[in-house]
Write a protein that holds these residues in place. Sequence first.
Motif, PDB file in Angstrom:
ATOM      1  N   ARG A  42       0.876  -1.184   0.000  1.00 49.09           N
ATOM      2  CA  ARG A  42       0.000   0.000   0.000  1.00 49.09           C
ATOM      3  C   ARG A  42       0.903   1.221   0.000  1.00 49.09           C
ATOM      4  O   ARG A  42       1.505   1.568   1.015  1.00 49.09           O
ATOM      5  N   ALA A  68      -9.590  -3.738  -1.536  1.00 45.60           N
ATOM      6  CA  ALA A  68      -9.607  -3.858  -0.079  1.00 45.60           C
ATOM      7  C   ALA A  68      -8.342  -3.275   0.544  1.00 45.60           C
ATOM      8  O   ALA A  68      -8.386  -2.717   1.642  1.00 45.60           O
ATOM      9  N   ALA A  71      -7.783   0.310   2.130  1.00 48.50           N
ATOM     10  CA  ALA A  71      -8.117   0.659   3.517  1.00 48.50           C
ATOM     11  C   ALA A  71      -6.904   0.625   4.436  1.00 48.50           C
ATOM     12  O   ALA A  71      -6.977   1.082   5.577  1.00 48.50           O
ATOM     13  N   LEU A 149     -10.058  -3.591  10.272  1.00 49.66           N
ATOM     14  CA  LEU A 149     -10.385  -3.866   8.876  1.00 49.66           C
ATOM     15  C   LEU A 149     -11.426  -4.969   8.715  1.00 49.66           C
ATOM     16  O   LEU A 149     -12.494  -4.748   8.160  1.00 49.66           O
TER      17      LEU A 149
END
Length: 307
Positions: A42, A68, A71, A149
């Motif tokens: 990420r 996903a 996040a 999460l």
Amino acid sequence: MKGPVVPPVRVALAETVGALPRDPGRLAYEPKFDGHRMVMFRGAPGDVVLQARSGRLVTAAFPDLAEAALALPDGTVLDGEVVVWSGGRIDFAAVQGRAAATPGRAPALARRLPASYAAFDVLAADGHDLRPAPYTRRRARLEELLAQLGPPIQAVPMTTDPDVAEVWFGTLTAAGIEGLMVKRLDEPYKPGRRAWRKLRHTDTRDAVVIGFTGPRERPAALVLVLPDDDTPVVSSPLAPRLRAEAGAVLRGLPEPEGGGGTATAVGLGEVAYRSVPPALEAEVAQGTTRHTVTTVLRLKERSAPAS
């Protein structure tokens, strides 16, 4: 700590052991998910990269996991396994079908076969390299990052109690979890080294057939992908019975886009193979002399191909 961790990275590996290691207060135990090894990056806002164990980028094949991962905080790098659940069990052939999907087919497959990500390590957080840190610190940071999460990104369970680990080992097979990973609590993450240990119930594994060598009607060998490794391997020569059995199945399978590729065969080097959809599984044994030899023991045709 070092600076940002960027793809591609080498992943930590594990050595197979024949009995449960016990060293109270020094070891962590995790269920071994036989899925598709993946590192999740990420980066800057809106930037996600997914890398397979081999270093190949597979972001386009898993649009659901890429979404996903948005996040996660910027500068997070996770190591884990992609799994697809089917009927309450892990379906590795479905995972391989997802991994092999073209960008055009990937969104439809993501809707039909949604993937989950079982994270077991964090290589970086807030842009800082955590690989030199001990497992205990990395595990605490992993749980902190994923606490809010939930699915499809979750941390694998972990215990430091060998008795609990032994119960896991004996009861989780119904879900398709075939063993345990064992890690030292004080050890850093060691890229490319077999510092971890893995304990399996058997010496055999289920692999997905992605291709073959020789004639389609009586293939000489099968090209396989094994759990935790996306690099194709060529089996040892098939026994005559298996050649006939495999040929009967392969004749009914279409040839996917691309047609084939190359893979390493023990004693031969790189050989060309013809591709098939992941509709056939094989139970294999792996023996090591100078090189790892993969022997097909039996074939397991799937009733519903993942591709």
